[in-house]
Design an enzyme around this catalytic site. Structure first.
Site, short mmCIF file in Angstrom:
data_model
loop_
_atom_site.label_atom_id
_atom_site.label_comp_id
_atom_site.label_asym_id
_atom_site.label_seq_id
_atom_site.Cartn_x
_atom_site.Cartn_y
_atom_site.Cartn_z
N HIS A 139 7.41 -5.69 11.13
CA HIS A 139 6.44 -4.41 11.25
C HIS A 139 6.33 -4.79 12.46
O HIS A 139 4.66 -4.05 13.14
CB HIS A 139 5.95 -4.82 10.58
CG HIS A 139 4.77 -3.49 9.97
ND1 HIS A 139 4.11 -2.76 10.90
CD2 HIS A 139 5.15 -2.67 8.65
CE1 HIS A 139 3.58 -1.73 10.69
NE2 HIS A 139 4.50 -1.14 8.95
N HIS A 160 0.67 -1.11 0.08
CA HIS A 160 -0.39 0.16 -0.44
C HIS A 160 0.65 1.38 0.00
O HIS A 160 1.96 1.18 -0.22
CB HIS A 160 -0.83 0.34 1.19
CG HIS A 160 -0.36 0.19 2.47
ND1 HIS A 160 0.69 -0.96 2.98
CD2 HIS A 160 -0.62 1.05 3.50
CE1 HIS A 160 0.93 -0.72 3.87
NE2 HIS A 160 0.58 0.72 4.11
N ASP A 199 0.70 -5.09 7.93
CA ASP A 199 -0.33 -3.60 8.06
C ASP A 199 -1.97 -4.01 7.90
O ASP A 199 -2.27 -4.15 6.50
CB ASP A 199 -0.45 -2.80 6.88
CG ASP A 199 0.56 -1.69 7.40
OD1 ASP A 199 2.07 -2.50 7.30
OD2 ASP A 199 0.74 -0.42 7.68
N HIS A 248 1.42 3.52 2.16
CA HIS A 248 1.55 4.62 3.06
C HIS A 248 3.19 5.35 3.89
O HIS A 248 3.73 3.28 2.83
CB HIS A 248 0.99 3.78 4.46
CG HIS A 248 0.23 3.85 4.95
ND1 HIS A 248 -0.98 3.06 6.17
CD2 HIS A 248 -1.33 4.89 4.70
CE1 HIS A 248 -2.01 4.49 5.98
NE2 HIS A 248 -2.29 4.93 4.98
N HIS A 276 -6.61 -3.65 5.49
CA HIS A 276 -6.32 -2.24 6.43
C HIS A 276 -7.15 -0.75 6.02
O HIS A 276 -8.58 -0.92 5.61
CB HIS A 276 -5.15 -1.58 5.64
CG HIS A 276 -4.11 -0.85 6.71
ND1 HIS A 276 -3.93 -1.20 7.72
CD2 HIS A 276 -2.74 0.06 5.63
CE1 HIS A 276 -3.39 0.02 8.51
NE2 HIS A 276 -2.64 0.58 7.42
N ASP A 301 5.52 4.84 4.96
CA ASP A 301 6.21 3.30 6.03
C ASP A 301 7.11 2.46 4.73
O ASP A 301 7.74 1.42 4.88
CB ASP A 301 6.68 3.20 6.75
CG ASP A 301 5.17 2.52 7.44
OD1 ASP A 301 3.99 3.12 6.40
OD2 ASP A 301 4.80 2.09 8.53
N HIS A 302 6.07 2.56 3.66
CA HIS A 302 6.78 1.45 2.67
C HIS A 302 7.22 1.97 1.72
O HIS A 302 6.71 1.04 0.61
CB HIS A 302 5.11 0.66 2.62
CG HIS A 302 4.45 0.06 3.87
ND1 HIS A 302 4.73 -1.50 4.10
CD2 HIS A 302 3.57 0.38 5.38
CE1 HIS A 302 3.95 -1.84 5.32
NE2 HIS A 302 3.96 -0.67 6.25
#
Length: 305
Positions: A265, A61, A206, A63, A138, A65-66
């Site tokens: 994670h 996805h 997530d 976000h 998520h 942090d990814h």
């Protein structure tokens, strides 16, 4: 064989001792990277692996942090004189998101091919990998990934001889070609045995626990799963932010009958994941608290002679 490396194990933000969650695999000269948070390319360098063979980049996805490490990784790959195309796979909006990030990496010496996921489950076969993307649960659209290295059956010499197939065509049949010869059609299934067990890994972060994870992770050799919270009393927070606890991840591993599970994670507040592993072992004993740069080489099963 398939090399697997958990490059980083952190969620939300990188820490001095923990990079953001990312996974890299290597097979037959081609590498897959799943997620690319800030610091991913440093983690690759620390591991001693190469950027250049990364042919496929999957995103769970969008976000930060990814995906926030993507512009730097693209620039590094370009500076390594890469010329081969790079395939990116991710939820709908992938090309728009990547194009926006490329404002700081506008010129690259290689083409980017985009494959945007639309359905609840999609399968892509590329560079010897069978990649299945499946929706999880998520706050935004998010996918897990199963990567399989399939293994065809053995070539059956006795059948090839009985059918009078000339030897020069055997290799082509092994590679899946259909042979037309003197009015006869020879297909691979005539000379190939039943498919043998391959290698399978599943990766998801997530998400809340879902049936799609159990179905797709079923009997994986390695299941890499988010364990955002290990401490007691975090269940409501996990539900609110749509993440998972250690116990929930262990239950998924048990229900999917995977061979081994690595947790990843972690919340930035979870300093020592190993302290909370006893609850995991009680549910699924063959589990490991993942660490940055943890790796394994998965081999095809030896056959009985």
């Amino acid at each position: 064989m398939l090399d697997v490396c958990l490059l980083g194990t952190g969620g939300m933000m990188p820490l001095p001792y923990r990079w953001l969650t990312s996974l890299m695999t290597r097979f037959n000269g081609s590498s897959v990277l799943i997620d690319c948070g800030e610091g991913t390319q440093i983690a690759i360098k620390e591991k001693g692996w190469s950027f250049k063979p990364i042919d496929i980049l999957c995103f769970t996805h969008y976000h930060a942090d990814h995906i926030s490490g993507l512009p730097g990784l693209l620039l590094t790959m370009g500076n390594a004189d890469r010329r081969e195309p790079l395939t990116m796979i991710g939820p709908k909006g992938l090309e728009r998101v990547v194009s926006a990030m490329r404002v700081i990496a506008p010129e690259l010496p290689f083409e980017i091919k985009f494959m945007e996921l639309q359905d609840a489950e999609e399968t892509i076969e590329i560079n010897g990998y069978k990649i299945t993307a499946f929706k999880v649960n998520h706050k935004v659209t998010c996918y897990g990934y199963t990567i399989e290295i399939q293994r065809q059956g053995k070539f059956q010499v006795d059948k090839a001889l009985s059918l009078d197939i000339p030897k020069p065509y055997w290799n082509r049949l092994q590679k899946g070609e259909i042979i037309e010869l003197k009015g006869q059609t020879y297909t691979p299934d005539l000379v190939m045995g039943a498919a043998r067990k391959g290698i399978k890994i599943t990766y998801c972060t997530d998400t809340r626990p879902t049936k799609s994870i159990i179905d797709n992770a079923k009997e994986s050799d390695l299941f890499i799963c988010e364990g955002m919270y290990g401490e007691p009393g975090k269940e409501e927070k996990a539900m609110e932010y749509k993440h998972m606890t250690f116990k929930e991840a262990a239950t998924l591993a048990k229900e999917a009958r995977v061979h081994q599970m690595w947790l990843t994670h972690y919340s930035p507040s979870l300093n020592h994941p190993q302290e909370f592993m006893e609850q995991v072992y009680n549910i699924f004993p063959n589990a490991v608290a993942g660490k940055d740069r943890m790796s394994v080489t998965l081999e095809f099963e030896e056959e009985e002679s």
